[in-house]
Motif scaffolding. Structure first.
Motif, mmCIF file in Angstrom:
data_model
loop_
_atom_site.group_PDB
_atom_site.id
_atom_site.type_symbol
_atom_site.label_atom_id
_atom_site.label_comp_id
_atom_site.label_asym_id
_atom_site.label_seq_id
_atom_site.Cartn_x
_atom_site.Cartn_y
_atom_site.Cartn_z
ATOM 1 N N GLY A 4 0.860 -1.172 0.000
ATOM 2 C CA GLY A 4 0.000 0.000 0.000
ATOM 3 C C GLY A 4 0.904 1.232 0.000
ATOM 4 O O GLY A 4 2.123 1.133 0.149
ATOM 5 N N ARG A 5 0.302 2.389 -0.146
ATOM 6 C CA ARG A 5 1.072 3.630 -0.234
ATOM 7 C C ARG A 5 1.984 3.845 0.977
ATOM 8 O O ARG A 5 3.162 4.143 0.828
ATOM 9 N N THR A 6 1.455 3.682 2.171
ATOM 10 C CA THR A 6 2.235 3.951 3.380
ATOM 11 C C THR A 6 3.458 3.055 3.467
ATOM 12 O O THR A 6 4.573 3.525 3.717
ATOM 13 N N THR A 7 3.280 1.760 3.256
ATOM 14 C CA THR A 7 4.412 0.831 3.334
ATOM 15 C C THR A 7 5.402 1.087 2.208
ATOM 16 O O THR A 7 6.614 1.067 2.430
ATOM 17 N N TYR A 8 4.902 1.345 1.018
ATOM 18 C CA TYR A 8 5.786 1.663 -0.109
ATOM 19 C C TYR A 8 6.676 2.862 0.220
ATOM 20 O O TYR A 8 7.893 2.815 0.047
ATOM 21 N N GLU A 9 6.067 3.936 0.711
ATOM 22 C CA GLU A 9 6.848 5.136 1.015
ATOM 23 C C GLU A 9 7.829 4.901 2.155
ATOM 24 O O GLU A 9 8.966 5.377 2.117
#
Length: 188
Positions: A45-50
């Motif tokens: 997801g976005r949070t983990t990716y970032e």
């Protein structure tokens, strides 16, 4: 069909927040490197990716940062090169060997699973909950650390139905952490 594997560090009380004190030592980092190397691609997801990108992406200079220990570099290299699929409705673009997944999540994940290869890895907290609800996770690995965090997001918190799992592998580490690998148990 490629299996979708969910792997995460977790405390004894089920906390999965990255600041809960579960930083891997050299032995655990070797384990996580091997896990990353057996994935054809990762799904975040976005949070983990970032978060992962800020910690593990090779800097533009090509040199790993001074804070990184030599035993962390193999993991950095493995995650840096693996293809990434990012589930986000807010990001307009991604890089770091990544593409965006939008639209019907279940359909997109099923299509990724149908491609040839050894397997897919998913990380994080929110996205794996959604994928578990959809019945798309084929294997779970929980590295349980001998820590009681007392607060923070909990492993698969909010899952609407109980999921029975069967243990398929177990490994103990010198730190006291234990990696338990499960697959969903057949429905009786």
């Amino acid at each position: 069909m490629r299996p979708l594997r969910y792997s995460i560090n977790v405390t004894l009380d089920g906390c999965v927040h990255h600041e809960a004190g579960v930083a891997p030592d050299e032995e655990l980092m070797q384990y996580w490197t091997a896990e990353m190397e057996r994935a054809d691609a990762v799904i975040y997801g976005r949070t983990t990716y970032e978060m992962m990108q800020s910690a593990w992406r090779r800097p533009a200079s090509g040199a790993w940062p001074d804070w990184m220990s030599a035993w962390e570099i193999p993991f950095s290299e493995a995650i840096d090169r693996v293809p990434k699929h990012v589930v986000s409705s807010t990001l307009d673009a991604v890089d770091w060997n990544a593409d965006l997944i939008r639209g019907d999540l279940a359909e997109a994940i099923r299509e990724l699973k149908q491609q040839p290869g050894e397997g897919l890895s998913v990380g994080g907290v929110t996205l794996p909950l959604t994928l578990a609800e959809l019945g798309l996770i084929d294997e779970y690995t929980f590295v349980v650390h001998p820590i009681i965090a007392g607060h923070g997001p909990r492993l698969l918190d909010g899952l609407s139905e109980r999921t029975r799992l069967e243990l398929i592998d177990r490994r103990e580490f010198a730190s006291g952490a234990v990696a338990n690998r499960y697959r969903p148990a057949p429905v009786a």
